[in-house]
Design a protein around this motif. Structure first.
Motif, PDB file in Angstrom:
ATOM      1  N   LEU A  85      54.373  48.354 -46.807  1.00 24.86           N
ATOM      2  CA  LEU A  85      54.498  48.853 -48.158  1.00 24.86           C
ATOM      3  C   LEU A  85      55.212  47.799 -48.921  1.00 24.86           C
ATOM      4  O   LEU A  85      56.336  47.378 -48.586  1.00 24.86           O
ATOM      5  N   GLU A 114      66.387  44.948 -51.656  1.00 27.71           N
ATOM      6  CA  GLU A 114      65.767  43.809 -52.499  1.00 27.71           C
ATOM      7  C   GLU A 114      64.373  43.567 -51.824  1.00 27.71           C
ATOM      8  O   GLU A 114      63.504  43.228 -52.608  1.00 27.71           O
ATOM      9  N   LEU A 130      51.424  51.155 -53.802  1.00 27.96           N
ATOM     10  CA  LEU A 130      51.075  52.481 -54.142  1.00 27.96           C
ATOM     11  C   LEU A 130      50.629  52.347 -55.808  1.00 27.96           C
ATOM     12  O   LEU A 130      49.902  53.253 -56.340  1.00 27.96           O
ATOM     13  N   PHE A 133      54.580  49.840 -60.061  1.00 25.34           N
ATOM     14  CA  PHE A 133      55.704  50.374 -60.162  1.00 25.34           C
ATOM     15  C   PHE A 133      56.666  50.032 -58.865  1.00 25.34           C
ATOM     16  O   PHE A 133      56.170  49.755 -58.022  1.00 25.34           O
TER      17      PHE A 133
HETATM   18  C1  LIG Z   1      63.156  47.898 -54.148  1.00 26.66           C
HETATM   19  S1  LIG Z   1      61.765  47.361 -53.461  1.00 26.66           S
HETATM   20  C2  LIG Z   1      61.849  45.874 -53.561  1.00 26.66           C
HETATM   21  C3  LIG Z   1      60.946  45.310 -54.669  1.00 26.66           C
HETATM   22  C4  LIG Z   1      61.017  43.701 -54.602  1.00 26.66           C
HETATM   23  N1  LIG Z   1      62.308  43.106 -54.872  1.00 26.66           N
HETATM   24  C5  LIG Z   1      59.970  42.939 -55.413  1.00 26.66           C
HETATM   25  O1  LIG Z   1      60.191  42.938 -56.688  1.00 26.66           O
HETATM   26  O2  LIG Z   1      58.686  43.088 -54.920  1.00 26.66           O
HETATM   27  C6  LIG Z   1      62.272  48.042 -51.980  1.00 26.66           C
HETATM   28  C7  LIG Z   1      60.974  48.601 -50.868  1.00 26.66           C
HETATM   29  O3  LIG Z   1      60.356  49.444 -51.592  1.00 26.66           O
HETATM   30  C8  LIG Z   1      58.933  49.525 -51.280  1.00 26.66           C
HETATM   31  N2  LIG Z   1      57.983  49.551 -52.814  1.00 26.66           N
HETATM   32  C9  LIG Z   1      58.614  49.588 -53.816  1.00 26.66           C
HETATM   33  N3  LIG Z   1      57.654  49.694 -54.771  1.00 26.66           N
HETATM   34  C10 LIG Z   1      56.482  50.130 -54.081  1.00 26.66           C
HETATM   35  C11 LIG Z   1      55.069  50.255 -54.511  1.00 26.66           C
HETATM   36  N4  LIG Z   1      54.888  50.015 -55.746  1.00 26.66           N
HETATM   37  N5  LIG Z   1      54.339  50.597 -53.602  1.00 26.66           N
HETATM   38  C12 LIG Z   1      54.649  50.529 -52.177  1.00 26.66           C
HETATM   39  N6  LIG Z   1      55.884  50.242 -51.590  1.00 26.66           N
HETATM   40  C13 LIG Z   1      56.878  50.059 -52.706  1.00 26.66           C
HETATM   41  C14 LIG Z   1      58.651  48.133 -50.635  1.00 26.66           C
HETATM   42  O4  LIG Z   1      58.712  48.486 -49.182  1.00 26.66           O
HETATM   43  C15 LIG Z   1      59.840  47.304 -50.934  1.00 26.66           C
HETATM   44  O5  LIG Z   1      60.129  46.385 -49.789  1.00 26.66           O
END
Ligand SMILES: C[S@@+](CC[C@H](N)C(=O)[O-])C[C@H]1O[C@@H](n2cnc3c(N)ncnc32)[C@H](O)[C@@H]1O
Length: 214
Positions: A85, A114, A130, A133
Motif C-alpha cells: 500500500l 514516513e 487508495l 491523499f
Molecule cells: C504517512 S504514509 C507515508 C507517505 C510517504 N511519506 C509519501 O509521501 O509517499 C505511511 C503509509 O501509509 C500508507 N498510505 C498512505 N496513504 C496511502 C494511500 N493513499 N493509499 C495506500 N496507502 C497509503 C502507505 O502504506 C504508507 O507507507
C-alpha cells in the motif's frame, strides 16, 4: 481466498473480522484472514522496526531487513500476490478488485511512519494506492481493500447484487427507496409506486450511475 496483512498494528486491521458480511464469510471459511506483526521480526532487544533516512530528512523509515523477514514468514499459496500500500502506487479500482478476487491469496504490506525502505520493491509484486491523499498508515487502506475484494468472492454476498457492478462498464446501483412513501414532504418517485414494471425498469436504467463517472 486468504488475506494476509503485514502490519505494525494487527489489532487495528483485525477489526474487520468482527463485523457484518466479512465476519460471516470468515465464519463460513469462504474467506481467511491472518495478520503478521512486523515487530515480531525485529532482531534487537528494543524490537526496533524503523530507522532514520539516509541523506537526512523527517520521519522514520521501516527497515528492509525486518520487513523482508516478516514477508518471508508468510506461507505463499500457488496463486498469490504481494502488494504494497503506497500513495505512489497504481490507483485501486473495481477492475483491480476483480483481478485480485481471482487469486488464492493476497498479501498486503501496510506501511507506517514516513515510509518504507525503497528496496521493498524487490519483494513485492505491485504497489497500490487508495487515492490521491495521504493516510498515516496503510491499515485503513488494507481494510478497504479486503472489504472490496472479499465481497466479490462467491458466497460472500448475494451474487445478484454483483451482476451489474462487476462487469465493465461497472454500473452502480440505481437510487433505492423503502417505506414510508412520504418522509417530511419528500416523496418516493411516483414511478416506483406505479406497478408498471417496464416503466420502473426504464427509470432505473436511466438513474443508474457508472463507476468512475460523476
Ligand atoms: C504517512 S504514509 C507515508 C507517505 C510517504 N511519506 C509519501 O509521501 O509517499 C505511511 C503509509 O501509509 C500508507 N498510505 C498512505 N496513504 C496511502 C494511500 N493513499 N493509499 C495506500 N496507502 C497509503 C502507505 O502504506 C504508507 O507507507
Amino acid at each position: 481466498m486468504k488475506f494476509c496483512v503485514v502490519t505494525l498494528f494487527p489489532e487495528f486491521v483485525k477489526s474487520i473480522v468482527s463485523f457484518s458480511i466479512i465476519k460471516n464469510a470468515l465464519a463460513k471459511k469462504i474467506l481467511e484472514f491472518e495478520t503478521i506483526n512486523i515487530r515480531d521480526f525485529a532482531t534487537d532487544s528494543y524490537k526496533t522496526v524503523d530507522d532514520r533516512p539516509y541523506g537526512g530528512g523527517a520521519g522514520m523509515i521501516l527497515k528492509i531487513d525486518v520487513l523482508e523477514k516478516a514477508l518471508t514468514s508468510v506461507k505463499k499459496e500457488p496463486k498469490a500476490k504481494t502488494i504494497l500500500l503506497d500513495p505512489r502506487g497504481k490507483r485501486f479500482t473495481q477492475k483491480k478488485a476483480e483481478e485480485y478476487s481471482l487469486l488464492n491469496q493476497l498479501i498486503i504490506v501496510s506501511g507506517h511512519y514516513e515510509g518504507i525502505d525503497e528496496r521493498i520493491n524487490y519483494f513485492i509484486d505491485e504497489k497500490v494506492s487508495l487515492g490521491d491523499f495521504i493516510l498515516t498508515g496503510g491499515e485503513i487502506a488494507s481494510l478497504a481493500l479486503i472489504d472490496s475484494v472479499g465481497r466479490l468472492i462467491p458466497g460472500v454476498i448475494n451474487q445478484n447484487s454483483l451482476t451489474k457492478e462487476s462487469r465493465p462498464p461497472f454500473f452502480l446501483e440505481y437510487p433505492q427507496y423503502t417505506r414510508p412513501e412520504v418522509y417530511k414532504h419528500h416523496r418516493v418517485p411516483p414511478v416506483l409506486l406505479s406497478g408498471d414494471h417496464a416503466k420502473i425498469k426504464k427509470w432505473r436504467e436511466n438513474a443508474s450511475g457508472k463507476l468512475g463517472v460523476k
